[in-house]
Design a protein around this motif. Sequence first.
Motif, short mmCIF file in Angstrom:
data_model
loop_
_atom_site.label_atom_id
_atom_site.label_comp_id
_atom_site.label_asym_id
_atom_site.label_seq_id
_atom_site.Cartn_x
_atom_site.Cartn_y
_atom_site.Cartn_z
N PHE A 28 -40.46 -22.25 15.30
CA PHE A 28 -39.59 -23.19 14.58
C PHE A 28 -39.89 -24.62 15.03
N GLN A 29 -39.54 -25.57 14.17
CA GLN A 29 -39.57 -26.98 14.58
C GLN A 29 -38.53 -27.74 13.74
N ALA A 30 -38.20 -28.94 14.19
CA ALA A 30 -37.25 -29.75 13.41
C ALA A 30 -37.92 -30.17 12.10
N THR A 31 -37.15 -30.20 11.03
CA THR A 31 -37.68 -30.61 9.73
C THR A 31 -37.98 -32.11 9.74
N ARG A 32 -39.14 -32.47 9.22
CA ARG A 32 -39.50 -33.90 9.17
C ARG A 32 -38.52 -34.65 8.28
N LYS A 33 -38.25 -35.91 8.67
CA LYS A 33 -37.24 -36.72 7.97
C LYS A 33 -37.54 -36.87 6.47
N ASP A 34 -38.82 -36.86 6.09
CA ASP A 34 -39.16 -37.10 4.68
C ASP A 34 -39.07 -35.83 3.82
N PHE A 35 -38.68 -34.69 4.43
CA PHE A 35 -38.50 -33.45 3.64
C PHE A 35 -37.05 -33.01 3.70
N GLY A 80 -47.98 -25.20 4.81
CA GLY A 80 -47.63 -24.00 5.59
C GLY A 80 -46.32 -24.14 6.33
N PHE A 81 -45.39 -24.97 5.80
CA PHE A 81 -44.11 -25.19 6.46
C PHE A 81 -42.97 -24.79 5.53
N LEU A 82 -42.15 -23.87 5.99
CA LEU A 82 -41.00 -23.40 5.22
C LEU A 82 -39.75 -24.14 5.73
N ASN A 83 -39.25 -25.06 4.89
CA ASN A 83 -38.08 -25.88 5.28
C ASN A 83 -36.81 -25.21 4.74
N LEU A 84 -35.91 -24.86 5.66
CA LEU A 84 -34.68 -24.17 5.28
C LEU A 84 -33.51 -25.15 5.26
N VAL A 85 -32.72 -25.09 4.19
CA VAL A 85 -31.51 -25.91 4.08
C VAL A 85 -30.34 -25.01 4.42
N LEU A 86 -29.56 -25.39 5.43
CA LEU A 86 -28.42 -24.58 5.87
C LEU A 86 -27.15 -25.01 5.16
N SER A 87 -26.25 -24.08 4.97
CA SER A 87 -25.04 -24.33 4.18
C SER A 87 -24.05 -25.21 4.94
N ASP A 88 -23.17 -25.89 4.17
CA ASP A 88 -22.11 -26.68 4.79
C ASP A 88 -21.23 -25.79 5.68
N ALA A 89 -20.99 -24.56 5.22
CA ALA A 89 -20.14 -23.62 5.97
C ALA A 89 -20.70 -23.37 7.37
#
Length: 595
Positions: A28-35, A80-89
């Motif tokens: 894992f890594q932190a998502t880049r600010k531009d994505f 090759g980077f899968l960026n996941l968006v996590l829910s507000d919940a």
Amino acid sequence: MQFQELLTAKIKEAVQSTFDAQLDTVEFQATRKDFEGDITVVVFPMLRVVKGNPVKIGEAIGDYLVHHVSEVSKYNVVKGFLNLVLSDAYYLDFFNKVADFSSFGKTPQGNDAVLVEYSSPNTNKPLHLGHIRNILLGYSVAEILQASGKKTYKTQIINDRGIHICKSMLAWKRFGNGETPESTGLKGDKLVGNYYVRFDKEYKKEIEQLKSQGKTEEEAKTEAPILKEAQKMLQQWEQGDAAVVALWEKMNGWVYDGFEKTYDALGVDFDSFYYESDTYLLGKDNIEEGLEKGVFFKKEDGSVWCDLTDEGLDEKLVLRADGTAVYMTQDIGTAIQRIKDHPDASGMIYTVGNEQDYHFKVLFLILKKLGYSWAENLYHLSYGMVDLPSGKMKSREGTVVDADDLIAEMAHTAGKISEELGKIDDLTADEKNQLYKTIGLGALKYYILKVDPKKRILFNPEESVDFQGNTGPFIQYTYARIQSILRKFNSAPLSGQSVELNEQVSLHEKEKELLKQLQLFPETVQLAAENYSPALIANYTYDLVKEFNSFYQNVSILGADTDEEKQFRVQLADAVAKVIKTAFSLLGIDVPERM
């Protein structure tokens, strides 16, 4: 189960289910600010077990997670980077589960204990700017280790014997006319330091005189009568001469009182003190043991050495031919004694400048060779010098930046800037002075601690007290701003109250970013402890404050549309303030309620 562990398990499940392959690890890594995204899965390492296009593999895993992990609301794949968006919940759940943000990030103390040595000054001069970096680093590392779950003992060894203190003693005896801290109004360490400088002045005069009589520079340096008298005084001290010992005790007593006042002004403390006058004979027995074990060997002249050539070092002297100790002998003995005095300690950290890097490599190796298991857990917290715009400091010539003077100057500078900003007119004179001290000291500490310990620092007092940018006062000002918001809200203490936002209400992007930053604090504390680096805490706090200020500028806290939103935003601001306060306490910095 931590969320990242859950995610790891689900990604392995996705790969097994979709590609009939088994992953050992997930990166894992932190998502880049531009994505868009909150956490990124790196797909490339998976290509070792899953053959195919990394984008297609990422999309397949993303689809699986959206359907099987409620916290994952959507995803996108960039190469090759899968960026996941996590829910507000997910973020609200995290926020509501932290019972009290004032203890957030701190792990309950375990049984694993460690000694942290710092300061360790000579008693011939006051503490100066170089000592300040040492003291602030050592104290902060001890606080961070404690927050990470370790038990810590703060300690120091005071170099209270040797030719340096005899030089001050002799100069006072010759030129002091019975001066005392009381009669002069000077702190004891300053008074003694003045005589160290006076000795050097007289010594240089005698050198010039001898050179004018035809002596070489080297001959003049060794034959100067004042130096010979100081050397004789040291011999008398070692022989227990009553008058010399009494003078030594008196002048060292003045210095200890002076040091104590400086430590108090800096807001640091110690659990134990060691004195070189007690420890300088330690280690000889350990050398004898080492000879018997074959760790050391004797040369023809009777001197004792340790052969470290197999480890890429050289041969190291541990006992002179006449049986007298060297610094290494004392350090071996003192390390062993300290662990005897603190039997629950499994290691030790030495906060000492980088000019001693080689010495500590040798010391740690020797202690390992002697068979001490705790020697595996010794660490040299090596740091670079502190320079000033005006150049290098020299104690002998009296050109050092005195710690007390610097602390006072920082408070004065903070006062000048605060008065110009004009937001504290209704404070009393005492309240103002206390505030200036808090800001000035916070500026000094933050400026020094935000830099990686190994790097050299060019310390600029004016720059450090700037109320903008990556400075202590900027962070303190944000804390004070939040306290002002809380006072306006005029609420009972907010911690512990949970907030359940209506499912139809979405988190503002800025609220979410702030929650993400808060989430990182416990991990940052552990990383700072593992790396012995207060800079990680300092720079995390700056990032948190930047995120809060962006939130503050984009989202109305007290003017929220609903009472529910207002309550949540006030609680969020309160949580940020509590984390700032905790983080700054790990750096030894106070935060003011008003600025």
